[in-house]
Design a protein around this motif. Structure first.
Motif, short mmCIF file in Angstrom:
data_model
loop_
_atom_site.label_atom_id
_atom_site.label_comp_id
_atom_site.label_asym_id
_atom_site.label_seq_id
_atom_site.Cartn_x
_atom_site.Cartn_y
_atom_site.Cartn_z
N LEU A 1 1.18 -1.11 -0.13
CA LEU A 1 -0.10 0.22 0.21
C LEU A 1 1.02 1.13 -0.11
CD1 LEU A 1 -2.71 1.31 0.14
CD2 LEU A 1 -2.46 1.11 2.47
N ALA A 2 0.80 1.84 -1.43
CA ALA A 2 1.74 3.06 -1.34
C ALA A 2 1.07 4.62 -0.93
CB ALA A 2 2.76 3.24 -2.64
N ASP A 3 0.89 4.60 -0.16
CA ASP A 3 -0.69 6.03 0.46
C ASP A 3 0.03 7.48 0.30
OD1 ASP A 3 -2.80 6.28 1.51
OD2 ASP A 3 -2.52 5.31 3.97
N GLU A 4 -0.90 7.83 -0.71
CA GLU A 4 -0.33 9.44 -1.29
C GLU A 4 1.21 9.42 -1.75
OE1 GLU A 4 -2.56 12.64 1.92
OE2 GLU A 4 -1.32 11.52 3.00
N ILE A 5 0.91 8.59 -2.74
CA ILE A 5 1.94 8.16 -3.48
C ILE A 5 2.21 9.64 -4.19
CG2 ILE A 5 0.85 7.71 -5.93
CD1 ILE A 5 3.21 5.37 -5.88
N ASN A 6 1.57 10.41 -4.72
CA ASN A 6 1.81 11.48 -5.13
C ASN A 6 2.29 12.14 -4.33
OD1 ASN A 6 -0.73 11.81 -4.02
ND2 ASN A 6 -1.66 13.56 -5.42
N ARG A 7 3.11 12.32 -2.99
CA ARG A 7 3.13 13.48 -2.06
C ARG A 7 4.68 13.54 -1.57
NH1 ARG A 7 0.11 17.09 0.20
NH2 ARG A 7 -1.76 16.21 0.75
N THR A 8 4.93 12.34 -2.92
CA THR A 8 6.59 11.67 -2.03
C THR A 8 7.34 12.26 -4.45
OG1 THR A 8 7.98 10.01 -1.50
CG2 THR A 8 6.72 9.58 -3.91
N PRO A 9 8.62 13.08 -3.56
CA PRO A 9 9.09 13.20 -5.67
C PRO A 9 9.38 12.20 -5.83
CG PRO A 9 9.84 14.35 -3.59
CD PRO A 9 9.44 13.18 -2.78
N PRO A 10 9.68 12.62 -7.09
CA PRO A 10 9.60 11.91 -8.35
C PRO A 10 10.69 10.91 -8.43
CG PRO A 10 9.04 14.01 -9.33
CD PRO A 10 9.01 13.87 -7.56
N LYS A 11 12.26 10.98 -8.35
CA LYS A 11 12.86 9.59 -7.86
C LYS A 11 12.26 8.69 -6.57
CE LYS A 11 17.57 9.23 -6.12
NZ LYS A 11 19.17 10.28 -4.65
N THR A 12 11.89 9.55 -5.78
CA THR A 12 11.41 7.98 -5.09
C THR A 12 9.83 6.94 -5.52
OG1 THR A 12 11.85 9.43 -2.91
CG2 THR A 12 10.45 7.03 -2.60
N GLN A 13 9.29 8.31 -7.00
CA GLN A 13 8.35 7.65 -7.16
C GLN A 13 8.50 6.84 -8.20
OE1 GLN A 13 6.01 10.94 -8.85
NE2 GLN A 13 5.23 11.64 -7.38
#
Length: 376
Positions: A164-176
């Motif tokens: 479960l990747a919670d709120e995936i759009n709150r982390t920078p692109p490098k981590t995404q």
């Protein structure tokens, strides 16, 4: 579901010039709501054309199918009114794909994933994606062991069955981007060594559809990696009353065993189900219909980005999974329609002028489904 198993005729088909949204547009509060991933209302469809409900086994029912259908009843002990989302998660597991869950906070996204993994006897781990989250926090990293004077690999939370990747759009692109290899190759590479992930493995990522400050929108290339985008609406009045009633009676979302959620399926049943889905037949006319729907998104005036061939393949595979869950060994146009919105809505992009006019992606896709000729 189609009520004519030996025919591809669709009574809801429209002429090429029609622009009326298809009746399968999401209607969460509609009566006679089915449990398809789209939550579609099958107008005029007879009862009993979809998967068996409430654990009732039909004569000659496939044990693997019945086990997976029972999962909905188990999840329903903890989550109220999200049957379409549960079905979508099951389809993703059958297809080995990933799911993007979109809904406002408090609609039980995390609880649903936990209850689903419990009912399926699968391991799950949750990661809260924040601006300071590093790639190694997700995939794992090398840690120096002072006792052996060597570096050892410490697995990250991605080593699980349902992440479960919670709120995936709150982390920078490098981590995404650290999830891309895991999602596509089912492995993690650290220090030149590739380490396979457990099987099955899917990512269930969530994002808030109304709050975009301090977020990093997922790029199209990463969105395309998700098999389905499922929307979790707010519950209806009766469902919300049931939620409150359960909490008033002592329901604890952190204690699923007390709520009665128990394993009813496992990796063996899931593997058997995947093998059965692979055998579902698809007529040449249905293949052509899928391609026509996808190609229509590329020429739609409101879209600046249409669906890629990967999206067509995803629509094919999910339609086969839904047909199998519905107790059939072949795909009908209704199966394709039922999966079109959750399978395609995140693979298209609206033109800026369409966004300014308030046009919604689902409405455009509904018009496309209404205009593309249905095979007979």
């Amino acid at each position: 579901m189609s009520s004519q198993p030996n025919s591809y005729t669709d009574s809801n088909s429209h002429s090429a010039g029609g622009a009326t949204p298809h009746p399968d547009v999401l209607q969460p509060d509609a009566p006679q709501q089915d449990a398809s991933p789209q939550g579609a209302t099958r107008q005029g469809a007879p009862r009993g054309t979809g998967p068996a409900e409430n654990g009732q086994r039909r004569p000659g029912e496939d044990p693997a199918r019945q086990s997976l259908l029972n999962v909905r009843a188990e999840v329903g002990k903890a989550v109220v009114g999200q049957d379409p989302t549960v079905t979508g998660m099951l389809i993703a597991l059958l297809c080995g794909g990933h799911v993007l869950l979109e809904g406002v906070p408090g609609v039980a996204k995390t609880l649903l994933v936990r209850a689903l993994s419990t009912a399926l006897s699968l391991d799950t781990k949750r990661v809260q994606f924040t601006p300071d989250l590093m790639p190694g926090d997700v995939t794992g990293s090398l840690v120096y062991d002072s006792h052996t004077s060597e570096f050892t690999f410490r697995e990250g939370p991605v080593f699980t069955n349902i992440m479960l990747a919670d709120e995936i759009n709150r982390t920078p692109p490098k981590t995404q981007a650290s999830l891309l290899e895991a999602m596509e190759e089912r492995q993690v590479s650290v220090d030149g060594v590739s380490r396979p992930l457990p099987s099955p493995f899917i990512v269930a990522a969530t994002q808030n559809p109304v709050e975009y400050e301090g977020t990093y929108p997922l790029p199209e290339a990463q969105l395309d990696r998700f098999l389905l985008k499922l929307t979790m609406p707010l519950p209806g009045r009766a469902e919300e009353i049931e939620v409150i009633r359960r909490h008033a009676n002592g329901f604890d979302p952190r204690n699923l065993s007390a709520a009665g959620v128990r394993p009813v399926a496992g990796a063996v049943e899931l593997s058997s189900a995947q093998a059965a889905v692979a055998q579902v037949a698809v007529a040449p006319e249905i293949l052509a219909y899928i391609v026509d729907v996808v190609r229509a998104t590329r020429s739609a005036p409101s879209f600046q980005l249409g669906v890629s061939p990967r999206g067509a393949t995803a629509l094919l595979n999910t339609s086969k999974a839904w047909a199998w869950l519905s107790g059939r060994t072949f795909v009908t146009p209704d199966d394709v329609k039922a999966l079109s919105l959750p399978c395609l809505r995140h693979r298209v992009g609206l033109r800026p002028e369409a966004q300014m006019d308030g046009i919604q992606v689902d409405d455009v896709l509904g018009s496309i489904l209404a205009s593309v000729p249905v095979p007979r």
